[in-house]
Design a protein around this motif. Structure first.
Motif, mmCIF file in Angstrom:
data_model
loop_
_atom_site.group_PDB
_atom_site.id
_atom_site.type_symbol
_atom_site.label_atom_id
_atom_site.label_comp_id
_atom_site.label_asym_id
_atom_site.label_seq_id
_atom_site.Cartn_x
_atom_site.Cartn_y
_atom_site.Cartn_z
ATOM 1 N N ILE A 13 44.537 -0.379 45.642
ATOM 2 C CA ILE A 13 43.616 -0.638 44.544
ATOM 3 C C ILE A 13 43.585 0.580 43.631
ATOM 4 O O ILE A 13 43.663 1.724 44.089
ATOM 5 C CB ILE A 13 42.198 -0.974 45.054
ATOM 6 C CG1 ILE A 13 41.298 -1.417 43.889
ATOM 7 C CG2 ILE A 13 41.586 0.183 45.818
ATOM 8 C CD1 ILE A 13 39.995 -2.060 44.334
ATOM 9 N N VAL A 14 43.487 0.314 42.337
ATOM 10 C CA VAL A 14 43.392 1.359 41.319
ATOM 11 C C VAL A 14 42.123 1.116 40.528
ATOM 12 O O VAL A 14 41.850 -0.012 40.108
ATOM 13 C CB VAL A 14 44.610 1.332 40.368
ATOM 14 C CG1 VAL A 14 44.477 2.420 39.302
ATOM 15 C CG2 VAL A 14 45.907 1.481 41.150
ATOM 16 N N ARG A 34 33.649 1.273 45.608
ATOM 17 C CA ARG A 34 33.410 2.487 46.382
ATOM 18 C C ARG A 34 34.686 2.917 47.103
ATOM 19 O O ARG A 34 35.384 2.093 47.689
ATOM 20 C CB ARG A 34 32.319 2.255 47.421
ATOM 21 C CG ARG A 34 30.954 1.974 46.872
ATOM 22 C CD ARG A 34 29.940 2.008 47.992
ATOM 23 N NE ARG A 34 28.650 1.499 47.572
ATOM 24 C CZ ARG A 34 27.531 1.664 48.256
ATOM 25 N NH1 ARG A 34 27.558 2.329 49.398
ATOM 26 N NH2 ARG A 34 26.395 1.168 47.808
ATOM 27 N N MET A 35 34.944 4.199 47.074
ATOM 28 C CA MET A 35 36.091 4.763 47.777
ATOM 29 C C MET A 35 35.691 6.069 48.438
ATOM 30 O O MET A 35 34.725 6.722 48.024
ATOM 31 C CB MET A 35 37.254 5.020 46.816
ATOM 32 C CG MET A 35 37.799 3.795 46.117
ATOM 33 S SD MET A 35 39.390 4.166 45.332
ATOM 34 C CE MET A 35 39.575 2.719 44.275
ATOM 35 N N TYR A 36 36.460 6.459 49.450
ATOM 36 C CA TYR A 36 36.253 7.766 50.050
ATOM 37 C C TYR A 36 36.423 8.823 48.963
ATOM 38 O O TYR A 36 37.380 8.785 48.180
ATOM 39 C CB TYR A 36 37.245 7.998 51.186
ATOM 40 C CG TYR A 36 37.169 9.387 51.760
ATOM 41 C CD1 TYR A 36 35.999 9.842 52.365
ATOM 42 C CD2 TYR A 36 38.253 10.248 51.691
ATOM 43 C CE1 TYR A 36 35.913 11.128 52.881
ATOM 44 C CE2 TYR A 36 38.187 11.526 52.213
ATOM 45 C CZ TYR A 36 37.011 11.965 52.798
ATOM 46 O OH TYR A 36 36.929 13.233 53.298
ATOM 47 N N ALA A 37 35.505 9.772 48.912
ATOM 48 C CA ALA A 37 35.469 10.721 47.798
ATOM 49 C C ALA A 37 36.532 11.798 47.865
ATOM 50 O O ALA A 37 36.947 12.324 46.830
ATOM 51 C CB ALA A 37 34.091 11.389 47.738
ATOM 52 N N LEU A 139 25.649 5.304 43.813
ATOM 53 C CA LEU A 139 26.705 5.036 44.784
ATOM 54 C C LEU A 139 27.409 6.306 45.236
ATOM 55 O O LEU A 139 27.852 6.394 46.382
ATOM 56 C CB LEU A 139 27.738 4.063 44.188
ATOM 57 C CG LEU A 139 27.187 2.698 43.769
ATOM 58 C CD1 LEU A 139 28.278 1.860 43.101
ATOM 59 C CD2 LEU A 139 26.611 1.949 44.957
ATOM 60 N N LEU A 140 27.541 7.292 44.364
ATOM 61 C CA LEU A 140 28.182 8.549 44.715
ATOM 62 C C LEU A 140 27.255 9.328 45.636
ATOM 63 O O LEU A 140 26.111 9.605 45.300
ATOM 64 C CB LEU A 140 28.469 9.346 43.437
ATOM 65 C CG LEU A 140 29.301 10.629 43.554
ATOM 66 C CD1 LEU A 140 30.024 10.889 42.226
ATOM 67 C CD2 LEU A 140 28.455 11.839 43.913
ATOM 68 N N HIS A 141 27.723 9.676 46.832
ATOM 69 C CA HIS A 141 26.869 10.376 47.779
ATOM 70 C C HIS A 141 27.683 11.119 48.818
ATOM 71 O O HIS A 141 28.873 10.864 49.008
ATOM 72 C CB HIS A 141 25.906 9.400 48.471
ATOM 73 C CG HIS A 141 26.611 8.397 49.333
ATOM 74 N ND1 HIS A 141 27.229 7.285 48.827
ATOM 75 C CD2 HIS A 141 26.792 8.352 50.678
ATOM 76 C CE1 HIS A 141 27.766 6.585 49.805
ATOM 77 N NE2 HIS A 141 27.517 7.207 50.942
ATOM 78 N N GLU A 159 31.284 9.158 49.467
ATOM 79 C CA GLU A 159 31.871 8.106 48.632
ATOM 80 C C GLU A 159 31.668 8.364 47.135
ATOM 81 O O GLU A 159 30.715 9.025 46.727
ATOM 82 C CB GLU A 159 31.252 6.753 48.987
ATOM 83 C CG GLU A 159 31.586 6.278 50.393
ATOM 84 C CD GLU A 159 30.984 4.924 50.700
ATOM 85 O OE1 GLU A 159 31.692 4.091 51.298
ATOM 86 O OE2 GLU A 159 29.812 4.686 50.346
ATOM 87 N N VAL A 160 32.592 7.807 46.360
ATOM 88 C CA VAL A 160 32.481 7.850 44.901
ATOM 89 C C VAL A 160 32.919 6.506 44.340
ATOM 90 O O VAL A 160 33.534 5.686 45.023
ATOM 91 C CB VAL A 160 33.366 8.949 44.268
ATOM 92 C CG1 VAL A 160 32.947 10.339 44.691
ATOM 93 C CG2 VAL A 160 34.841 8.704 44.580
ATOM 94 N N THR A 161 32.604 6.299 43.073
ATOM 95 C CA THR A 161 33.231 5.247 42.266
ATOM 96 C C THR A 161 33.791 5.921 41.029
ATOM 97 O O THR A 161 33.325 7.002 40.631
ATOM 98 C CB THR A 161 32.220 4.164 41.836
ATOM 99 O OG1 THR A 161 31.273 4.754 40.923
ATOM 100 C CG2 THR A 161 31.497 3.565 43.027
ATOM 101 N N ALA A 162 34.770 5.312 40.415
ATOM 102 C CA ALA A 162 35.343 5.888 39.199
ATOM 103 C C ALA A 162 34.298 5.985 38.102
ATOM 104 O O ALA A 162 34.261 6.953 37.332
ATOM 105 C CB ALA A 162 36.534 5.051 38.734
ATOM 106 N N ASP A 163 33.417 4.994 38.035
ATOM 107 C CA ASP A 163 32.391 4.982 37.002
ATOM 108 C C ASP A 163 31.441 6.169 37.160
ATOM 109 O O ASP A 163 31.193 6.927 36.215
ATOM 110 C CB ASP A 163 31.609 3.670 37.059
ATOM 111 C CG ASP A 163 30.602 3.562 35.929
ATOM 112 O OD1 ASP A 163 31.027 3.493 34.769
ATOM 113 O OD2 ASP A 163 29.390 3.558 36.219
ATOM 114 N N GLU A 164 30.899 6.351 38.364
ATOM 115 C CA GLU A 164 29.931 7.422 38.558
ATOM 116 C C GLU A 164 30.593 8.797 38.556
ATOM 117 O O GLU A 164 29.988 9.785 38.116
ATOM 118 C CB GLU A 164 29.143 7.181 39.836
ATOM 119 C CG GLU A 164 28.220 5.977 39.715
ATOM 120 C CD GLU A 164 27.141 5.918 40.790
ATOM 121 O OE1 GLU A 164 27.192 6.741 41.737
ATOM 122 O OE2 GLU A 164 26.257 5.048 40.680
#
Length: 270
Positions: A13-14, A34-37, A139-141, A159-164
């Motif tokens: 996933i991208v 959500r992805m591993y940061a 979501l970023l934490h 975790e992070v998201t590209a948006d945050e």
């Protein structure tokens, strides 16, 4: 072959998000996944440290003895030296006094895990969580130290998201969350990043700074592009999961080229 491990189920996933200086998202895809940061979480750690310097509860000149060993979030201790891909090979001898400012800078520019964990033990995970909340991140934490395998096994993710991630980078370099002097410390460290990916696609002389993150099956990069004080500033976060390192980095560069090229004629250069 797809990568299958604790960070990926083998489905590639991208995700990306591109923001302008006003914070408007001008282009995105899968940006709330959500992805591993990986090491991108260090941007939030740096901001939390600076907030404590601002508050007077921490000083740039305070020193902490260098160490590779830390308390696990689930009890016991762990050593980054036991993990070949985790320890900082340039880290000084155990016991060497290291200033808060030096730790912050090497946490960002060469992504030192020891520096990160030393700072996290000094300020506490809760301080980073509070920083994320203050910056509007839902979501970023962060829930554990870098390299805390036991805590990771018990389901404590970072975790992070590209948006945050893109929103946090914009605040880090363009917001009024700290003094200009301290914001410049962080900008400088980001501009000395030794693992750039997005920056590989930028014209020579372009203002930029970034924080990347990488483990097997995970490749991320988040960069500011253009003068961080200017109206032409852009922030791009690209996160990938499920790909090997080189293909993932090529994906990030391809996304960067596609979404940034239309802006190159007016992006500030040195």
């Amino acid at each position: 072959m797809p990568i299958v491990n604790e960070y990926s189920d083998g489905t590639g996933i991208v995700a990306y998000a591109l923001r302008d200086a006003d914070g408007t998202v001008v282009s995105r895809r899968n940006s709330d996944v959500r992805m591993y940061a990986a090491s991108t979480i260090k941007l939030a750690v740096a901001m939390a440290v600076i907030k404590q310097v601002d508050a007077g509860s921490l000083s740039w000149d305070e020193t902490i003895p260098a160490t590779h060993e830390f308390e696990s979030g689930v009890g016991g201790r762990f050593s980054l030296l036991d993990q070949d891909d985790e320890y900082d090979k340039l880290f000084p001898a155990v016991g060497t006094p290291m200033s808060i400012r030096d730790l912050l800078e090497i946490m960002i520019d060469r992504s030192s895990n020891e520096a990160t964990d030393m700072l996290l033990e000094r300020i506490g995970l809760a301080a980073v969580q509070e920083l994320c909340r203050e910056c509007g991140m839902s979501l970023l934490h962060i829930e554990r130290l870098i390299g805390d395998i036991a805590a990771r096994a018990q389901g404590r993710p970072n975790e992070v998201t590209a948006d945050e991630l893109s929103a946090l980078m914009l605040q880090a370099v363009h917001g009024d969350w700290t003094s200009r002097e301290h914001r410049d410390v962080l900008r400088g460290a980001l501009s000395r990043q030794v693992y750039p990916v997005i920056a590989d696609e930028l014209p020579a002389g372009t203002y930029w700074g970034s924080k990347s993150g990488s483990v097997t099956g995970i490749e991320h990069d988040c960069a500011f592009i253009g003068d961080p004080d200017g109206d032409d500033l852009l922030v791009l976060a690209v996160c990938t999961r499920g790909y090997e390192e080189r293909p993932a980095q090529e994906i990030i560069r391809t996304v960067a080229d596609a979404v940034l090229t239309p802006y190159f004629p007016r992006i500030a250069t040195y």
